[in-house]
Enzyme design. Structure first.
Site, PDB file in Angstrom:
ATOM      1  N   LYS A 215       0.812  -1.199  -0.028  1.00  0.00           N
ATOM      2  CA  LYS A 215      -0.077  -0.060  -0.149  1.00  0.00           C
ATOM      3  C   LYS A 215       0.842   1.098   0.002  1.00  0.00           C
ATOM      4  O   LYS A 215       0.625   2.330  -0.920  1.00  0.00           O
ATOM      5  CB  LYS A 215      -0.898  -0.109   1.159  1.00  0.00           C
ATOM      6  N   CYS A 271      -4.623  10.906   1.771  1.00  0.00           N
ATOM      7  CA  CYS A 271      -3.831   9.977   1.687  1.00  0.00           C
ATOM      8  C   CYS A 271      -2.375  10.101   1.206  1.00  0.00           C
ATOM      9  O   CYS A 271      -1.507   9.947   2.252  1.00  0.00           O
ATOM     10  CB  CYS A 271      -4.432   8.720   0.898  1.00  0.00           C
TER      11      CYS A 271
END
Ligand code: UDX
Length: 447
Positions: A215, A271
Protein backbone atom coordinates in the site's frame (compact mmCIF):
# COMPACT_ATOMS: atom_id res chain seq x y z
CA UNK A 1 -23.23 -21.17 5.92
CA UNK A 2 -22.32 -17.86 4.34
CA UNK A 3 -19.75 -15.82 6.21
CA UNK A 4 -21.00 -12.95 8.33
CA UNK A 5 -19.02 -9.79 8.03
CA UNK A 6 -18.49 -6.79 10.26
CA UNK A 7 -16.86 -3.50 9.33
CA UNK A 8 -15.29 -1.42 12.07
CA UNK A 9 -15.06 2.29 11.31
CA UNK A 10 -17.59 3.72 8.87
CA UNK A 11 -15.65 6.60 7.31
CA UNK A 12 -14.77 6.70 3.65
CA UNK A 13 -13.24 3.28 3.51
CA UNK A 14 -15.54 1.52 5.98
CA UNK A 15 -18.87 2.85 4.70
CA UNK A 16 -17.91 1.87 1.15
CA UNK A 17 -16.56 -1.51 2.17
CA UNK A 18 -19.67 -2.31 4.23
CA UNK A 19 -22.02 -1.45 1.37
CA UNK A 20 -19.88 -3.39 -1.11
CA UNK A 21 -19.84 -6.49 1.09
CA UNK A 22 -23.64 -6.35 1.30
CA UNK A 23 -23.75 -5.97 -2.49
CA UNK A 24 -21.63 -9.13 -2.78
CA UNK A 25 -24.39 -10.93 -0.86
CA UNK A 26 -23.06 -11.02 2.72
CA UNK A 27 -24.87 -10.11 5.92
CA UNK A 28 -22.96 -7.10 7.22
CA UNK A 29 -22.85 -5.26 10.54
CA UNK A 30 -21.02 -1.92 10.63
CA UNK A 31 -19.70 -0.35 13.81
CA UNK A 32 -18.64 3.18 14.62
CA UNK A 33 -17.99 4.99 17.88
CA UNK A 34 -19.58 8.23 16.63
CA UNK A 35 -23.37 8.09 17.25
CA UNK A 36 -24.18 10.69 14.54
CA UNK A 37 -22.49 8.56 11.89
CA UNK A 38 -24.45 5.48 12.90
CA UNK A 39 -27.72 7.44 12.89
CA UNK A 40 -27.04 8.82 9.41
CA UNK A 41 -25.99 5.49 7.93
CA UNK A 42 -29.02 3.78 9.46
CA UNK A 43 -31.18 6.30 7.60
CA UNK A 44 -29.27 5.40 4.43
CA UNK A 45 -27.39 8.69 4.32
CA UNK A 46 -23.69 9.04 3.61
CA UNK A 47 -21.68 11.61 5.59
CA UNK A 48 -19.63 12.56 2.49
CA UNK A 49 -20.07 13.00 -1.24
CA UNK A 50 -19.09 9.88 -3.13
CA UNK A 51 -20.77 9.02 -6.43
CA UNK A 52 -23.00 5.92 -6.19
CA UNK A 53 -22.35 5.24 -2.50
CA UNK A 54 -25.66 6.47 -1.14
CA UNK A 55 -27.61 4.41 -3.70
CA UNK A 56 -25.64 1.29 -2.84
CA UNK A 57 -26.18 1.87 0.85
CA UNK A 58 -29.91 2.43 0.47
CA UNK A 59 -30.13 -0.74 -1.55
CA UNK A 60 -28.98 -2.77 1.45
CA UNK A 61 -29.58 -0.93 4.76
CA UNK A 62 -32.20 -2.74 6.85
CA UNK A 63 -35.40 -0.78 7.39
CA UNK A 64 -35.23 1.15 4.13
CA UNK A 65 -38.12 0.39 1.82
CA UNK A 66 -37.20 -2.10 -0.87
CA UNK A 67 -33.75 -2.82 0.59
CA UNK A 68 -32.23 -6.29 0.92
CA UNK A 69 -31.86 -5.62 4.66
CA UNK A 70 -28.40 -7.19 4.61
CA UNK A 71 -26.65 -4.17 6.14
CA UNK A 72 -27.09 -2.89 9.70
CA UNK A 73 -25.12 -0.59 12.00
CA UNK A 74 -24.37 -0.63 15.70
CA UNK A 75 -22.13 0.89 18.38
CA UNK A 76 -21.99 -2.31 20.42
CA UNK A 77 -18.67 -4.20 20.37
CA UNK A 78 -20.14 -7.32 21.98
CA UNK A 79 -22.80 -7.49 19.26
CA UNK A 80 -20.13 -7.17 16.56
CA UNK A 81 -17.96 -9.89 18.09
CA UNK A 82 -20.96 -12.20 18.45
CA UNK A 83 -22.17 -11.55 14.89
CA UNK A 84 -19.07 -11.73 12.75
CA UNK A 85 -16.91 -14.44 11.23
CA UNK A 86 -14.76 -11.83 9.50
CA UNK A 87 -14.10 -8.40 11.03
CA UNK A 88 -12.69 -5.70 8.74
CA UNK A 89 -10.88 -2.90 10.55
CA UNK A 90 -11.32 0.27 8.49
CA UNK A 91 -10.51 3.10 10.90
CA UNK A 92 -8.27 5.95 9.84
CA UNK A 93 -4.57 6.49 10.50
CA UNK A 94 -3.98 10.25 10.29
CA UNK A 95 -0.61 11.98 10.44
CA UNK A 96 0.49 12.61 14.05
CA UNK A 97 0.33 16.22 15.11
CA UNK A 98 3.76 17.80 14.64
CA UNK A 99 5.35 14.59 13.36
CA UNK A 100 5.63 12.63 10.13
CA UNK A 101 4.65 9.33 11.72
CA UNK A 102 1.13 8.01 11.52
CA UNK A 103 -1.21 7.99 14.48
CA UNK A 104 -2.11 4.36 15.22
CA UNK A 105 -4.33 5.13 18.20
CA UNK A 106 -7.61 4.49 16.34
CA UNK A 107 -6.43 1.16 14.94
CA UNK A 108 -5.03 0.08 18.31
CA UNK A 109 -8.22 1.07 20.12
CA UNK A 110 -10.44 -0.69 17.57
CA UNK A 111 -8.46 -3.92 17.66
CA UNK A 112 -8.36 -3.94 21.46
CA UNK A 113 -12.07 -3.19 21.88
CA UNK A 114 -12.94 -5.95 19.46
CA UNK A 115 -10.44 -8.56 20.65
CA UNK A 116 -11.70 -8.45 24.23
CA UNK A 117 -15.09 -9.69 23.05
CA UNK A 118 -13.94 -12.37 20.62
CA UNK A 119 -15.15 -15.57 22.24
CA UNK A 120 -15.48 -17.61 19.04
CA UNK A 121 -13.31 -18.33 15.99
CA UNK A 122 -12.92 -15.28 13.75
CA UNK A 123 -10.66 -13.60 11.24
CA UNK A 124 -9.76 -9.98 11.95
CA UNK A 125 -8.73 -8.24 8.72
CA UNK A 126 -6.86 -4.95 8.82
CA UNK A 127 -7.57 -2.60 5.92
CA UNK A 128 -6.22 0.66 7.31
CA UNK A 129 -2.94 2.00 5.91
CA UNK A 130 -0.40 1.30 8.65
CA UNK A 131 3.36 1.39 9.21
CA UNK A 132 4.99 -1.90 8.29
CA UNK A 133 5.28 -4.10 11.36
CA UNK A 134 1.87 -3.15 12.77
CA UNK A 135 0.15 -6.40 11.73
CA UNK A 136 2.65 -8.54 13.59
CA UNK A 137 2.25 -6.41 16.70
CA UNK A 138 -1.55 -6.43 16.49
CA UNK A 139 -1.67 -10.20 15.94
CA UNK A 140 0.20 -10.69 19.22
CA UNK A 141 -2.16 -8.28 20.98
CA UNK A 142 -5.23 -10.16 19.72
CA UNK A 143 -3.78 -13.46 20.92
CA UNK A 144 -3.27 -11.87 24.33
CA UNK A 145 -6.74 -10.35 24.63
CA UNK A 146 -9.20 -12.58 22.78
CA UNK A 147 -11.04 -15.10 24.99
CA UNK A 148 -11.00 -17.48 21.99
CA UNK A 149 -7.18 -17.23 21.86
CA UNK A 150 -5.60 -18.93 18.85
CA UNK A 151 -9.02 -19.41 17.25
CA UNK A 152 -8.85 -15.74 16.30
CA UNK A 153 -6.45 -14.84 13.49
CA UNK A 154 -5.32 -11.66 11.84
CA UNK A 155 -4.85 -10.90 8.13
CA UNK A 156 -3.80 -7.71 6.36
CA UNK A 157 -5.71 -6.64 3.28
CA UNK A 158 -4.80 -3.11 2.15
CA UNK A 159 -7.35 -1.00 0.33
CA UNK A 160 -6.55 0.91 -2.85
CA UNK A 161 -9.81 2.76 -3.45
CA UNK A 162 -9.72 6.25 -4.91
CA UNK A 163 -12.11 8.93 -3.74
CA UNK A 164 -14.62 9.63 -6.47
CA UNK A 165 -14.40 5.99 -7.64
CA UNK A 166 -14.73 4.30 -4.25
CA UNK A 167 -17.70 2.09 -5.13
CA UNK A 168 -16.28 0.92 -8.43
CA UNK A 169 -12.81 0.35 -6.94
CA UNK A 170 -14.26 -1.69 -4.08
CA UNK A 171 -16.57 -3.85 -6.18
CA UNK A 172 -14.09 -4.31 -9.02
CA UNK A 173 -10.62 -3.93 -7.49
CA UNK A 174 -7.68 -4.03 -9.89
CA UNK A 175 -6.01 -6.36 -7.40
CA UNK A 176 -6.70 -7.90 -4.01
CA UNK A 177 -3.69 -8.21 -1.72
CA UNK A 178 -3.87 -10.37 1.39
CA UNK A 179 -1.14 -10.77 3.97
CA UNK A 180 -1.82 -13.99 5.87
CA UNK A 181 -0.19 -16.40 8.31
CA UNK A 182 -2.23 -19.50 7.52
CA UNK A 183 -4.05 -21.37 4.77
CA UNK A 184 -7.22 -20.98 6.79
CA UNK A 185 -7.04 -17.19 6.64
CA UNK A 186 -6.32 -17.29 2.90
CA UNK A 187 -9.27 -19.62 2.34
CA UNK A 188 -11.63 -17.32 4.25
CA UNK A 189 -10.51 -14.29 2.26
CA UNK A 190 -10.86 -16.18 -1.03
CA UNK A 191 -14.45 -16.85 0.01
CA UNK A 192 -15.07 -13.17 0.85
CA UNK A 193 -13.66 -12.03 -2.50
CA UNK A 194 -14.92 -14.93 -4.64
CA UNK A 195 -17.04 -12.62 -6.82
CA UNK A 196 -14.38 -10.07 -7.85
CA UNK A 197 -11.78 -12.84 -8.19
CA UNK A 198 -14.22 -14.74 -10.41
CA UNK A 199 -14.54 -11.59 -12.51
CA UNK A 200 -10.79 -11.42 -12.99
CA UNK A 201 -9.33 -9.38 -10.10
CA UNK A 202 -5.86 -10.80 -9.37
CA UNK A 203 -5.50 -12.23 -5.85
CA UNK A 204 -2.02 -11.74 -4.43
CA UNK A 205 -1.10 -13.65 -1.27
CA UNK A 206 1.81 -12.33 0.81
CA UNK A 207 3.19 -12.22 4.33
CA UNK A 208 2.26 -9.39 6.73
CA UNK A 209 5.08 -6.94 6.02
CA UNK A 210 4.74 -7.24 2.25
CA UNK A 211 0.98 -6.61 2.37
CA UNK A 212 1.53 -3.52 4.51
CA UNK A 213 4.30 -2.29 2.23
CA UNK A 214 2.33 -2.81 -1.00
CA UNK A 215 0.00 0.00 0.00
CA UNK A 216 2.64 2.54 0.97
CA UNK A 217 4.78 1.58 -2.04
CA UNK A 218 1.84 2.09 -4.42
CA UNK A 219 1.01 5.51 -2.98
CA UNK A 220 4.69 6.52 -3.02
CA UNK A 221 4.94 5.55 -6.68
CA UNK A 222 1.85 7.59 -7.56
CA UNK A 223 3.15 10.59 -5.62
CA UNK A 224 6.50 10.22 -7.38
CA UNK A 225 4.86 10.21 -10.79
CA UNK A 226 3.00 13.42 -10.03
CA UNK A 227 6.04 15.16 -8.57
CA UNK A 228 8.16 13.95 -11.48
CA UNK A 229 5.89 15.66 -14.01
CA UNK A 230 5.68 18.74 -11.79
CA UNK A 231 9.48 18.88 -11.70
CA UNK A 232 9.42 18.68 -15.51
CA UNK A 233 6.90 21.53 -15.45
CA UNK A 234 9.39 23.64 -13.50
CA UNK A 235 12.07 22.91 -16.09
CA UNK A 236 9.62 23.63 -18.93
CA UNK A 237 8.80 26.96 -17.31
CA UNK A 238 12.50 27.84 -17.18
CA UNK A 239 13.21 26.60 -20.70
CA UNK A 240 10.04 27.69 -22.47
CA UNK A 241 8.81 24.12 -23.04
CA UNK A 242 5.30 22.71 -22.81
CA UNK A 243 4.83 20.11 -20.07
CA UNK A 244 1.42 18.98 -21.36
CA UNK A 245 2.98 18.00 -24.71
CA UNK A 246 5.94 16.48 -22.91
CA UNK A 247 3.62 14.34 -20.75
CA UNK A 248 1.66 13.24 -23.80
CA UNK A 249 4.82 12.28 -25.63
CA UNK A 250 6.46 10.31 -22.80
CA UNK A 251 3.11 8.73 -21.91
CA UNK A 252 2.97 6.88 -25.25
CA UNK A 253 5.84 4.76 -23.97
CA UNK A 254 3.95 1.91 -22.34
CA UNK A 255 6.67 1.51 -19.73
CA UNK A 256 5.89 5.04 -18.55
CA UNK A 257 2.15 5.25 -19.22
CA UNK A 258 0.09 8.42 -19.51
CA UNK A 259 -1.82 8.25 -16.21
CA UNK A 260 -0.86 10.43 -13.24
CA UNK A 261 1.23 12.70 -15.44
CA UNK A 262 -0.94 15.79 -15.20
CA UNK A 263 1.21 18.67 -14.07
CA UNK A 264 -0.36 21.34 -11.92
CA UNK A 265 -0.62 22.40 -8.29
CA UNK A 266 0.10 18.88 -7.11
CA UNK A 267 -1.41 16.21 -4.93
CA UNK A 268 -3.31 16.56 -1.68
CA UNK A 269 -6.06 14.70 0.14
CA UNK A 270 -6.18 12.39 3.10
CA UNK A 271 -3.82 9.76 1.70
CA UNK A 272 -0.82 10.54 -0.52
CA UNK A 273 0.75 13.35 1.57
CA UNK A 274 0.45 11.62 4.93
CA UNK A 275 1.26 8.18 3.56
CA UNK A 276 4.60 9.18 2.07
CA UNK A 277 5.53 10.99 5.29
CA UNK A 278 4.56 8.05 7.49
CA UNK A 279 6.54 5.78 5.16
CA UNK A 280 9.67 7.92 5.60
CA UNK A 281 9.19 7.97 9.36
CA UNK A 282 8.83 4.21 9.52
CA UNK A 283 11.83 3.58 7.27
CA UNK A 284 13.83 5.77 9.68
CA UNK A 285 12.79 3.61 12.62
CA UNK A 286 13.85 0.52 10.67
CA UNK A 287 17.24 2.00 9.81
CA UNK A 288 16.33 2.16 6.11
CA UNK A 289 15.83 5.92 5.91
CA UNK A 290 18.33 6.31 3.07
CA UNK A 291 16.13 4.21 0.82
CA UNK A 292 13.35 6.76 1.07
CA UNK A 293 15.14 10.11 1.20
CA UNK A 294 13.88 10.68 -2.35
CA UNK A 295 10.35 10.91 -0.93
CA UNK A 296 11.39 14.05 0.93
CA UNK A 297 12.12 15.59 -2.47
CA UNK A 298 8.78 14.32 -3.82
CA UNK A 299 7.05 16.05 -0.92
CA UNK A 300 9.01 19.29 -1.41
CA UNK A 301 8.35 19.45 -5.14
CA UNK A 302 4.68 18.93 -4.39
CA UNK A 303 4.39 21.54 -1.65
CA UNK A 304 6.38 24.06 -3.72
CA UNK A 305 3.74 23.97 -6.48
CA UNK A 306 1.23 25.76 -4.27
CA UNK A 307 3.56 28.72 -3.70
CA UNK A 308 4.42 28.76 -7.39
CA UNK A 309 0.74 29.06 -8.26
CA UNK A 310 0.46 32.04 -5.91
CA UNK A 311 3.50 33.68 -7.55
CA UNK A 312 2.17 32.98 -11.03
CA UNK A 313 -1.05 34.73 -10.01
CA UNK A 314 0.83 37.68 -8.57
CA UNK A 315 2.87 38.04 -11.73
CA UNK A 316 -0.19 37.75 -14.00
CA UNK A 317 -1.77 40.59 -12.00
CA UNK A 318 1.23 42.81 -12.73
CA UNK A 319 3.39 41.91 -9.71
CA UNK A 320 3.36 43.44 -6.27
CA UNK A 321 0.62 43.19 -3.74
CA UNK A 322 -2.70 41.33 -3.91
CA UNK A 323 -4.37 44.16 -1.98
CA UNK A 324 -7.65 45.13 -3.61
CA UNK A 325 -7.36 42.41 -6.28
CA UNK A 326 -10.42 40.29 -6.89
CA UNK A 327 -9.50 36.66 -7.34
CA UNK A 328 -12.05 34.02 -8.41
CA UNK A 329 -11.11 30.48 -7.41
CA UNK A 330 -12.79 27.56 -9.19
CA UNK A 331 -12.41 24.45 -7.05
CA UNK A 332 -11.81 23.83 -3.35
CA UNK A 333 -11.60 20.04 -3.06
CA UNK A 334 -8.31 18.17 -3.44
CA UNK A 335 -9.67 16.42 -6.53
CA UNK A 336 -12.91 16.40 -8.52
CA UNK A 337 -15.92 14.15 -7.69
CA UNK A 338 -15.24 14.42 -3.99
CA UNK A 339 -16.20 16.87 -1.24
CA UNK A 340 -12.92 16.25 0.56
CA UNK A 341 -10.86 19.37 1.27
CA UNK A 342 -8.19 17.72 3.45
CA UNK A 343 -4.78 19.11 2.52
CA UNK A 344 -6.34 20.52 -0.64
CA UNK A 345 -3.86 22.36 -2.87
CA UNK A 346 -6.75 24.49 -4.19
CA UNK A 347 -7.80 25.76 -0.76
CA UNK A 348 -4.17 26.25 0.21
CA UNK A 349 -3.59 28.55 -2.77
CA UNK A 350 -6.88 30.39 -2.13
CA UNK A 351 -5.92 30.80 1.53
CA UNK A 352 -2.42 32.12 0.79
CA UNK A 353 -3.75 34.79 -1.59
CA UNK A 354 -6.47 35.73 0.89
CA UNK A 355 -3.93 36.05 3.70
CA UNK A 356 -1.88 38.35 1.49
CA UNK A 357 -4.80 40.73 1.08
CA UNK A 358 -6.51 39.42 -2.06
CA UNK A 359 -10.31 39.39 -2.20
CA UNK A 360 -10.80 35.72 -2.88
CA UNK A 361 -14.13 34.19 -3.89
CA UNK A 362 -14.29 30.41 -4.06
CA UNK A 363 -16.78 28.16 -5.80
CA UNK A 364 -16.78 24.36 -5.74
CA UNK A 365 -19.54 22.01 -6.94
CA UNK A 366 -19.48 19.78 -3.81
CA UNK A 367 -16.86 21.04 -1.39
CA UNK A 368 -18.41 24.33 -0.23
CA UNK A 369 -19.57 23.21 3.23
CA UNK A 370 -16.29 21.54 4.10
CA UNK A 371 -14.28 24.45 2.70
CA UNK A 372 -16.32 26.97 4.71
CA UNK A 373 -15.74 24.99 7.88
CA UNK A 374 -11.98 24.83 7.30
CA UNK A 375 -11.54 28.35 5.94
CA UNK A 376 -14.48 30.48 7.14
CA UNK A 377 -12.82 33.78 6.29
CA UNK A 378 -12.62 33.17 2.53
CA UNK A 379 -15.37 34.53 0.30
CA UNK A 380 -17.72 31.95 -1.20
CA UNK A 381 -20.09 32.12 -4.16
CA UNK A 382 -22.95 29.83 -5.11
CA UNK A 383 -21.87 29.32 -8.72
CA UNK A 384 -18.85 29.65 -10.99
CA UNK A 385 -20.51 32.64 -12.64
CA UNK A 386 -21.05 34.39 -9.30
CA UNK A 387 -17.43 33.77 -8.30
CA UNK A 388 -16.11 35.15 -11.59
CA UNK A 389 -18.26 38.29 -11.65
CA UNK A 390 -15.96 41.31 -11.60
CA UNK A 391 -12.82 39.23 -10.99
CA UNK A 392 -9.36 40.49 -11.98
CA UNK A 393 -8.20 36.91 -12.42
CA UNK A 394 -9.78 33.45 -12.45
CA UNK A 395 -7.86 30.49 -11.00
CA UNK A 396 -8.86 26.98 -12.08
CA UNK A 397 -7.63 24.82 -9.20
CA UNK A 398 -9.69 21.59 -9.16
CA UNK A 399 -10.52 19.92 -12.46
CA UNK A 400 -14.28 19.39 -12.15
CA UNK A 401 -16.09 18.53 -15.37
CA UNK A 402 -18.43 21.46 -14.64
CA UNK A 403 -15.49 23.84 -15.16
CA UNK A 404 -14.45 22.25 -18.46
CA UNK A 405 -18.03 22.74 -19.65
CA UNK A 406 -18.13 26.45 -18.81
CA UNK A 407 -18.73 28.74 -21.78
CA UNK A 408 -15.64 30.99 -21.90
CA UNK A 409 -17.47 33.62 -23.99
CA UNK A 410 -20.39 33.94 -21.57
CA UNK A 411 -18.04 33.93 -18.57
CA UNK A 412 -15.93 36.61 -20.25
CA UNK A 413 -18.95 38.94 -20.11
CA UNK A 414 -18.95 38.64 -16.32
CA UNK A 415 -15.23 38.79 -15.55
CA UNK A 416 -13.55 42.09 -14.77
CA UNK A 417 -10.52 40.96 -16.77
CA UNK A 418 -10.40 37.96 -19.08
CA UNK A 419 -7.46 36.35 -17.38
CA UNK A 420 -7.50 32.67 -16.45
CA UNK A 421 -4.73 30.63 -14.84
CA UNK A 422 -5.14 26.87 -15.10
CA UNK A 423 -3.57 25.19 -12.08
CA UNK A 424 -4.60 21.75 -13.34
CA UNK A 425 -3.77 21.85 -17.05
CA UNK A 426 -7.27 20.63 -17.71
CA UNK A 427 -8.98 23.41 -19.68
CA UNK A 428 -8.72 23.77 -23.45
CA UNK A 429 -6.42 26.75 -24.10
CA UNK A 430 -7.65 27.16 -27.68
CA UNK A 431 -11.26 27.56 -26.57
CA UNK A 432 -10.46 30.14 -23.90
CA UNK A 433 -8.09 32.15 -26.06
CA UNK A 434 -10.64 32.21 -28.88
CA UNK A 435 -13.11 33.80 -26.47
CA UNK A 436 -10.64 36.59 -25.75
CA UNK A 437 -9.13 35.26 -22.55
CA UNK A 438 -5.49 35.37 -21.63
CA UNK A 439 -4.94 31.71 -20.70
CA UNK A 440 -1.89 30.58 -18.74
CA UNK A 441 -1.07 27.22 -17.27
CA UNK A 442 1.73 25.83 -15.15
CA UNK A 443 4.64 24.53 -17.20
CA UNK A 444 3.34 25.82 -20.53
CA UNK A 445 4.29 28.76 -22.70
CA UNK A 446 2.28 31.97 -22.27
CA UNK A 447 0.70 31.92 -25.74
C1 UDX B 1 -5.00 7.78 -3.51
C2 UDX B 1 -4.63 6.53 -4.30
O1 UDX B 1 -4.81 6.78 -5.70
C3 UDX B 1 -5.49 5.35 -3.87
O2 UDX B 1 -5.11 4.17 -4.57
C4 UDX B 1 -5.31 5.16 -2.37
O3 UDX B 1 -6.14 4.11 -1.91
C5 UDX B 1 -5.64 6.44 -1.61
O4 UDX B 1 -4.86 7.51 -2.12
P1 UDX B 1 -7.01 9.54 -3.63
O5 UDX B 1 -6.47 10.18 -2.40
O6 UDX B 1 -8.48 9.33 -3.76
O7 UDX B 1 -6.36 8.09 -3.83
O8 UDX B 1 -6.55 10.47 -4.82
P2 UDX B 1 -5.81 10.31 -6.23
O9 UDX B 1 -6.79 10.06 -7.30
O10 UDX B 1 -4.66 9.38 -6.14
O11 UDX B 1 -5.27 11.80 -6.40
C6 UDX B 1 -4.39 12.35 -5.43
C7 UDX B 1 -4.03 13.76 -5.76
O12 UDX B 1 -3.15 13.80 -6.87
C8 UDX B 1 -5.18 14.69 -6.11
O13 UDX B 1 -4.99 15.91 -5.40
C9 UDX B 1 -5.05 14.88 -7.60
O14 UDX B 1 -5.57 16.11 -8.02
C10 UDX B 1 -3.55 14.80 -7.78
N1 UDX B 1 -3.13 14.40 -9.13
C11 UDX B 1 -3.49 13.19 -9.63
C12 UDX B 1 -2.33 15.26 -9.89
O15 UDX B 1 -1.97 16.35 -9.44
N2 UDX B 1 -1.93 14.85 -11.13
C13 UDX B 1 -2.26 13.65 -11.66
O16 UDX B 1 -1.86 13.36 -12.78
C14 UDX B 1 -3.09 12.80 -10.88
Amino acid sequence: MALKITVIGTGYLGATHAAAMAELGFEVLGLDVVPEKIEMLTRGEVPMYEPGLEDLLRKHVAGIEGSTGRLRFTMDWAEVAEFGDVHFVCVNTPQKHGEYACDMSYVDAAVESLAKHLGKPALVVGKSTVPVGSAERLAARILELAPAGGEVELAWNPEFLREGFAVQDTLHPDRIVVGVCSDRAEKTLREVYATPVGQGSPFVVTDFPTAELVKTAANSFLATKISFINAMAEVCEAAGGDVAKLAEAIGYDERIGSKFLRAGIGFGGGCLPKDIRAFMARAGELGADQALTFLREIDSINMRRRGQMVEMTREALGGGSFLGKRVAVLGATFKPDSDDVRDSPALNVAGQIHLQGGQVTVYDPKGMDNARRLFPTLGYAESAEAAVRGADVVLHLTEWREFRELDPAALGELAGTRLILDGRNALDPVLWRKAGWTYRAMGRPAA
